[in-house]
Scaffold this active site. Structure first.
Site, short mmCIF file in Angstrom:
data_model
loop_
_atom_site.label_atom_id
_atom_site.label_comp_id
_atom_site.label_asym_id
_atom_site.label_seq_id
_atom_site.Cartn_x
_atom_site.Cartn_y
_atom_site.Cartn_z
N GLY A 1 47.06 51.32 33.32
CA GLY A 1 47.38 49.92 33.59
C GLY A 1 48.65 49.82 34.42
O GLY A 1 49.11 50.81 34.99
N LYS B 1 28.84 52.29 51.61
CA LYS B 1 28.46 53.62 51.11
C LYS B 1 28.92 54.70 52.06
O LYS B 1 29.52 55.68 51.66
CB LYS B 1 26.93 53.74 50.97
CG LYS B 1 26.24 53.16 49.78
CD LYS B 1 26.63 53.65 48.42
CE LYS B 1 27.88 53.03 47.93
NZ LYS B 1 27.97 51.84 47.24
O1 M6R Z 1 32.63 47.97 38.19
P1 M6R Z 1 32.49 46.96 39.30
O2 M6R Z 1 31.08 46.75 39.71
O3 M6R Z 1 33.18 45.67 38.97
O4 M6R Z 1 33.27 47.60 40.51
C1 M6R Z 1 33.41 46.90 41.71
C2 M6R Z 1 33.80 47.81 42.84
O5 M6R Z 1 35.03 48.43 42.59
C3 M6R Z 1 32.76 48.90 43.11
O6 M6R Z 1 31.51 48.34 43.37
C4 M6R Z 1 33.17 49.75 44.32
O7 M6R Z 1 33.13 48.98 45.46
C5 M6R Z 1 32.30 51.00 44.44
N1 M6R Z 1 33.12 52.12 44.79
C6 M6R Z 1 31.27 50.90 45.51
O8 M6R Z 1 30.52 52.04 45.67
#
Ligand code: M6R
Length: 596
Positions: free
Chosen positions: A100, A477
């Site tokens: 955190g 990606k």
């Molecule tokens: O756990 P979450 O879906 O809230 O995370 C959101 C983004 O941090 C996550 O989708 C990130 O963009 C990934 N690395 C994409 O592949």
């Protein structure tokens, strides 16, 4: 960000801590450390870089004796990834690990710690000195922790060793995730269940500002005022094998290829006894009585959200706005009279999304979370939850969670109002078969990645409408794991400026799955080709042209994001593989982003 683990019991702690940290490495991997108590002796061992370095340094933990300890895998926020800044951090009496950010560390230093000597650049060290100061002033450890909770602003999950008390571990949380694993004659602390599942599937959830006193035989949870709380454990439906790579070289490849199974699992979980796809009536009631939906998410989940907007508007006819969580929280748009908020998050822990959830709950609005993690913070704090049933997603680059999010959003939309009479059970089954056939073709994506991407500096994905939304995800990606600078672009917008970036051999990947935009996108392809672009086309069979490189079997037009994204996931995977990148743990990233 950052993973923490703790163990107290009869066994040698260090190997258990290192195994737990391995499962948490997705949360950060720039350095790692453990602290293990053997009677009064505390051994601290740290190493910069991946956990493998700490494992090598400690002979997989075997060289450190002791049956109580804590561990940490770091994603740096304060100070460079050095051994000095790696956790655990300590004062004379306390040793702790932290996930955190302490927001008022400067004020705390000024108010309480003028005489303390700091050795690191971290905010965490402040907590160790603060506990030292409070106990030096005569407070018990429990009271010092309560005092600390009342003073510290920010997010923290902490596992704490008090050197004066060999039989106890302490844990405390605020805004950062933390679970207590409960076993027979031992107990554990972990940022998530996966870190402990090899030892127990019984867990205590913790709420913000609660602290826990843990011995090998007991777990006592307290409020920040020291009042004991009675809480039962829950059983996590998680299998150790879900968290393993099996025969796959990378989690990402495994997760890409799990997508057909995930879609089938979603169909099963959302089907009632008559085989109809259903959604909890309470959720539908709340959504039907709202005048606008606001979807809040980050990264890949945001990309799923913009596809979801299409479903909610085109299938159920509800106006929907999709917002990036970190933007929304400090720059809220003018809201409609009766909004409802949908949070999309694989982890259910993303701090940016949670900040919005806290805010809109204060404003009294209804909330729904779509998440892959049962019991996660965003799930517990929203009025309703829809689970994604994708199974643990370990690779930092999200793949199966995206398709699960899109599929569940389609089921939700069709349940609110199925104005296009789509038979989702049939159509999604077809989608899972088509994804399977895409997975059968992976040698081809490897060759295309080599030909188009491996040696490229940059790349563009272009498409229109729903294809453009997939381009955004496809570009994310590719950039996050291969480090090729990639943009997803609305195909028609290119000529308004960005086409200036097209040079001889610039890779441009076009996605074509929508009849109404097929010809327009094909014109845009000609425009970039005539400026030297090296164009690859991903199209659906009924809209394909003879020379298209990737042709996908047809699915219902509104569901094409579920299939067109898959070759893009493979292209990213193979480009990264060919460039020798660390696919599952790309640089600078962490899977669960628990800081704003
Ligand atoms: O756990 P979450 O879906 O809230 O995370 C959101 C983004 O941090 C996550 O989708 C990130 O963009 C990934 N690395 C994409 O592949």
């Amino acid at each position: 960000m950052c993973g923490i683990v703790g163990y107290i019991g009869p066994k040698q702690a260090a190997p258990i801590l290192l195994d737990g940290l391995e499962k948490l490495e997705y949360r950060g991997y720039d350095s790692a450390g453990i602290a293990v108590c053997d009677g009064d002796d505390v051994t601290i061992s740290k190493a910069v870089g991946k956990l493998a370095n700490l494992k090598a340094k400690t002979d997989n933990g075997n060289s450190i004796t002791g049956t109580k300890g804590i561990g940490h895998t770091r994603w740096a926020t304060h100070g460079k990834p050095t051994e000095n800044n790696a956790h655990p951090h300590c004062s004379e009496r306390f040793v702790l690990v932290h996930n955190g950010i302490i927001e008022n560390e400067e004020a705390l230093r000024r108010k309480y710690l003028k005489n303390a000597e700091f050795y690191s650049d971290t905010d965490t060290e402040v907590i160790a000195h603060l506990l030292q100061k409070f106990t030096d002033d005569g407070e018990s450890t429990a009271v010092a922790i309560q005092h600390m909770i009342s003073e510290v602003e920010g997010s923290y999950a902490l596992a704490i060793i008090d050197k004066n008390d060999p039989d106890v571990l302490y844990a405390v949380k605020n805004k950062s995730p933390l679970l207590i694993g409960s076993g027979d004659g031992f107990n554990m602390i972990g940022s998530d269940a996966m870190a402990m599942i090899a030892h127990t599937n019984n867990f205590y959830e913790l709420n913000d500002k609660e602290y826990v006193v843990i011995t090998k035989d007991s777990v006592d949870i307290y409020t920040c005022y020291g009042k004991k709380i009675e809480r039962n454990t829950y059983v996590a439906e998680l299998d150790v094998s879900d968290t393993e790579k099996g025969t796959y070289p990378h989690y990402m490849l495994k997760e890409i290829e799990e997508q057909p199974t995930v879609i089938r699992k979603i169909l099963k979980e959302y089907s009632d006894d008559d085989g109809e796809l259903t959604i909890d009536p309470d959720i539908l009631k709340d959504i039907r009585s709202c005048d606008k939906i606001y979807i809040i998410a980050c990264g890949t989940s945001y990309h799923a959200g913009i596809v979801g907007k299409q479903f909610l508007e085109k299938i159920s006819g509800i106006p929907t706005e999709v917002c990036i969580a970190s933007e929304f929280v400090y720059n809220m748009p003018l809201l409609s009279k009766k909004p409802l908020f949908i949070f999309i998050s694989q982890s259910g822990e993303t701090a940016d999304s949670r900040a919005v959830l806290v805010k809109v709950k204060e404003m009294g609005y209804k909330t729904l979370t779509l998440t892959n993690v049962k019991g996660s913070t965003l799930s517990r704090e929203a009025d309703h939850t829809l689970l994604l049933y994708a199974g643990p997603e370990i690779a930092v680059a999200s793949t199966k969670a995206y398709t699960a999010q899109v599929a569940v959003l389609a089921i939700l939309a069709a349940n609110i109002k199925n104005s296009i009479n789509i038979n989702l059970n049939y159509e999604l089954s077809k989608v899972s078969n088509v994804i399977e056939s895409i997975c059968d073709d992976k040698d081809k994506y490897s060759m295309l990645a080599e030909d188009y991407l491996k040696d490229s500096r940059n790349c563009f994905y272009i498409g229109r409408g729903i294809d453009y939304y997939v381009c955004l995800e496809a570009a994310l990606k590719l950039k996050e794991i291969s480090y090729i600078q990639t943009e997803g672009f609305a195909a028609g917008e290119l000529k308004h400026g960005t086409i200036a970036l097209i040079e001889q051999n610039t890779p441009v990947i076009a996605i074509i799955s929508q009849e109404n935009t097929n010809l327009n996108t094909r014109s845009n392809i000609k425009e970039v080709k005539s400026r030297g672009a090296h164009v690859m086309t991903i199209s659906t069979k009924s809209l394909s042209a003879q020379k298209d490189q990737i042709i996908i079997n047809d699915v219902h037009e509104i569901l094409t994001p579920l299939v067109t994204v898959v070759p893009a996931q493979y292209l990213a995977y193979y480009a990264a593989l060919q460039k020798g990148c660390d696919i599952d743990k790309p640089r600078n990233l962490a899977k669960s982003v628990t800081v704003e």
